[in-house]
Design a protein around this motif. Sequence first.
Motif, PDB file in Angstrom:
ATOM      1  N   GLN A  39      22.084  -3.766   2.499  1.00  0.00           N
ATOM      2  CA  GLN A  39      22.504  -2.678   3.496  1.00  0.00           C
ATOM      3  C   GLN A  39      22.439  -1.309   2.617  1.00  0.00           C
ATOM      4  OE1 GLN A  39      26.557  -1.786   4.044  1.00  0.00           O
ATOM      5  NE2 GLN A  39      26.473  -1.828   6.300  1.00  0.00           N
ATOM      6  N   ARG A  40      22.846  -1.307   1.591  1.00  0.00           N
ATOM      7  CA  ARG A  40      22.576   0.206   0.716  1.00  0.00           C
ATOM      8  C   ARG A  40      21.102   0.535   0.560  1.00  0.00           C
ATOM      9  NH1 ARG A  40      26.920  -2.307  -1.776  1.00  0.00           N
ATOM     10  NH2 ARG A  40      25.886  -2.489  -3.970  1.00  0.00           N
ATOM     11  N   ILE A  63      30.801   5.498  11.283  1.00  0.00           N
ATOM     12  CA  ILE A  63      31.780   4.271  11.503  1.00  0.00           C
ATOM     13  C   ILE A  63      31.535   3.346  10.553  1.00  0.00           C
ATOM     14  CG2 ILE A  63      32.387   2.716  13.368  1.00  0.00           C
ATOM     15  CD1 ILE A  63      31.251   4.576  15.266  1.00  0.00           C
ATOM     16  N   VAL A  64      32.449   2.760   9.813  1.00  0.00           N
ATOM     17  CA  VAL A  64      32.408   1.697   8.789  1.00  0.00           C
ATOM     18  C   VAL A  64      32.907   0.536   9.211  1.00  0.00           C
ATOM     19  CG1 VAL A  64      31.694   2.962   6.751  1.00  0.00           C
ATOM     20  CG2 VAL A  64      33.995   2.637   7.206  1.00  0.00           C
ATOM     21  N   ILE A  65      32.485  -0.774   9.412  1.00  0.00           N
ATOM     22  CA  ILE A  65      33.184  -1.964   9.470  1.00  0.00           C
ATOM     23  C   ILE A  65      33.564  -2.390   8.330  1.00  0.00           C
ATOM     24  CG2 ILE A  65      33.150  -4.348  10.224  1.00  0.00           C
ATOM     25  CD1 ILE A  65      30.616  -3.316  12.144  1.00  0.00           C
ATOM     26  N   GLU A  66      34.841  -2.384   7.757  1.00  0.00           N
ATOM     27  CA  GLU A  66      35.270  -2.441   6.360  1.00  0.00           C
ATOM     28  C   GLU A  66      36.694  -3.297   6.206  1.00  0.00           C
ATOM     29  OE1 GLU A  66      34.377  -3.092   3.266  1.00  0.00           O
ATOM     30  OE2 GLU A  66      33.182  -1.246   3.312  1.00  0.00           O
ATOM     31  N   HIS A  67      36.504  -4.235   5.072  1.00  0.00           N
ATOM     32  CA  HIS A  67      38.009  -4.511   4.773  1.00  0.00           C
ATOM     33  C   HIS A  67      38.436  -3.941   3.356  1.00  0.00           C
ATOM     34  CE1 HIS A  67      37.392  -7.954   7.354  1.00  0.00           C
ATOM     35  NE2 HIS A  67      36.344  -8.097   6.811  1.00  0.00           N
ATOM     36  N   GLU A  75      30.317  -3.041   6.397  1.00  0.00           N
ATOM     37  CA  GLU A  75      30.930  -3.216   4.849  1.00  0.00           C
ATOM     38  C   GLU A  75      29.970  -2.941   3.824  1.00  0.00           C
ATOM     39  OE1 GLU A  75      32.658  -7.173   4.383  1.00  0.00           O
ATOM     40  OE2 GLU A  75      32.252  -7.558   6.573  1.00  0.00           O
ATOM     41  N   PRO A  76      29.872  -1.635   3.593  1.00  0.00           N
ATOM     42  CA  PRO A  76      28.953  -1.002   2.524  1.00  0.00           C
ATOM     43  C   PRO A  76      29.444  -1.159   1.189  1.00  0.00           C
ATOM     44  CG  PRO A  76      30.326   0.759   3.577  1.00  0.00           C
ATOM     45  CD  PRO A  76      30.516  -0.570   4.612  1.00  0.00           C
TER      46      PRO A  76
END
Length: 780
Positions: free
Chosen positions: A671-672, A722-726, A694-695
């Motif tokens: 992704q990065r 917008i980040v989908i992230e844990h 999830e970067p």
Amino acid sequence: MTDYITVRGARVNNLWGVDVDIPKHALTVVTGVSGSGKSSLVFDTVAAESRRLINETYSSFVQGFMPTLARPDVDLLAGLTAAITVDQQPMGANPRSTVGTATDATAMLRVLYSRIAEPSAGGPGAYSFNVPSVSGGGALKVGNKTKVLKHYSRTGGMCPTCEGTGRVSDFDLDELVDADLSLNEGAMTIPGYKTGGWNYRMYTESGLLDPDKKLRDYTDAEREALFHQEPTRMKIAGINMTYEGLVPRLKKSMLTKDREAMQKHIGEFVDRAVTFVACPDCGGARLAPHALESRINGANIADLCLMEVADLQEWLRGLKHPNAQPLIDAVVALIDSFVAVGLGYLTLDRPTATLSGGEAQRAKLIRHVGSPLTDVTFIVDEPSAGLHPADIERVNRILLKLRDAGNTVIVVEHKPETIAIADHVIDIGPGAGAAGGQVTYAGPLAGLRDSGTLTARHLNDRVPVKDTVREAVGAIEIRGANRNNLRDVDVDIPLGVLTAVTGVAGSGKSSLIAGLSRATDRAVLFVDQGAISGSRRSNPGTYTGALDPIRKAFAKANGVTASLFSANSEGACPNCRGAGVIYVDLGFMAGMESPCEVCEGRRFDEAVLEFTFGGLDIAQVLELPAADAVQFCADNGIPAGRRICQRLVDVGLGYLTLGQPLTTLSGGERQRLKLATHLGTTKADQAEVLILDEPTTGLHLADADVILGLLDRLVDSGRTVIVIEHNLAVVAHADHVIDLGPGAGSEGGRVVFEGTPADLARTDGLTGTYLARYLGDVAG
């Protein structure tokens, strides 16, 4: 019997003669910055030698089909046991592979149905969509249709119509014609169907259609004749011809061909026009009628595979049968493992190709939970990837269970939550690439905290919430979202700020964001962790374009063509054709590769390596980490190469070498890399909304600031991010949080919180509870 796996003098990749003892029957976490050498030690040394020694136990005949695996560059390896690696690689794109088949759950259900289902369809194969049910004469009743076949057998369960895939190909009729035009006005938009040509005249001169009538005004009979007419002999322009509807004709002319062999414009048309719909005869169940008619307590095997695993678990626990109770108990135990690793929201019929890297890895773990094997070495690659903190606890329990069963467990990991359960920690560093490759600490966790290594210094890092969050400048309004498990969700995503979308795996985060582009007319750029186009020959240098200006510089300095410095062109090693390895597809088992003996993995013809530029040959340039490549390009007047390599550094990939195969990258690294490629492009410059999935996956604790700084720069440049992230560091740093849940699958799909991170930490939901605990460490 030795109590350790002993490694002495390991020099694989960037390892500097590493000496280390890995305790057996313990859980060892190997940590360190990305690119420090963790995988080189664990996968390329310990696991590789274990596999090599196991291969030598096969007969000479079988070994003849295998490549000769080189012994890792190490002075001594002792105390090895059979190694099972559990990585994050996709489980394959075969459309016949499902969660159930990959974990053997479906196989066990087939045995169960063959024993106690009524009416019995036959043996286990009769319930398998991979075993043909038809071959040879006779008639087969499928639904309300009768198909003439040579022979019908119940030894297999494959639906004869879709051949066990559950789907059939069809054409999107709107892509075939423009309904606002008549045939004479050029309504057909199909390649090769030019107005006035023979393909076109078949329809305009058939007498079945009015060529001057607009297609939107056709009757049902005319639409049937145009699109679906069965082959019919007739005279057209005085010539005997076979008239056929567009859909069956195109299926024969286009869908029978290999997509890769098509001309570019035809392939693009097929990509647009071909759709896949549920099989009309099996309804997508993949199975023949006799398998679907066979039931246990009113449910056929397809019904069970459509249930969420958590619901299937409850169904199976209520099933009692005197002749099959041990088998039922075994199936229940396997299904329990799904829930234990946090995959209770999946269905057994879900294709494995749709699983994320983290989901695929946990699905692989399921095969080993409760296994009777002991004294095995399990090597697990970042099991926390893509997991909510609550799910990490579940996976940690699985890792401990594997250890307690008498196995050696080695985990490559960055997350403090998993490092905390280790019996033994090995920290590799101190840096990445040539700056790494050394053991900076080995011992118990308590000793790591006092060791002063880079990992130790950042182990307790916590990012506080902001005193003041950014103010939104508007919002993207999503209304009535019901994709997958979403339940008519209404939510506003603020513009001009950093928003984190959180929730447990399977709660609906990706489903929500998937519909965002339809809710706004703003330019949206979505950078995910999906596979990158390219083969094992591709690398960061070729993918980003950094090698193009470098090759030109080499060519100009040496007075030769630039293609000579491409391992995919003139400069390729003649033995491996520039791959650097010899790959053997074994068919009956996983393919294997070994370094090319001619070029020794350097990929280039020996004559090419005689040309140098800036003191290096082209193979040595490919071995440079991106951070060093920035300096190389700056010192040697390659500004375009310097800019591209600098973007790799900016997204936290400065440690990646330009020549590292893309197939070896983690999801977060992929992704990065995509993000680095997009930055500076016209598409990225024009994007008003940037979405990242999830970067932080695969990032060391010390690199978290790199991503947070990048996110801030993107927002400060005027974008909505917008980040989908844990990762709780990213959640705490956000301006706005949207938390989905409360659970996964059918138990999720709702917005349970919207607001600032500080407000989220005051709630009692899963994410809020873990965030409060995280922030409490800051306060403490």
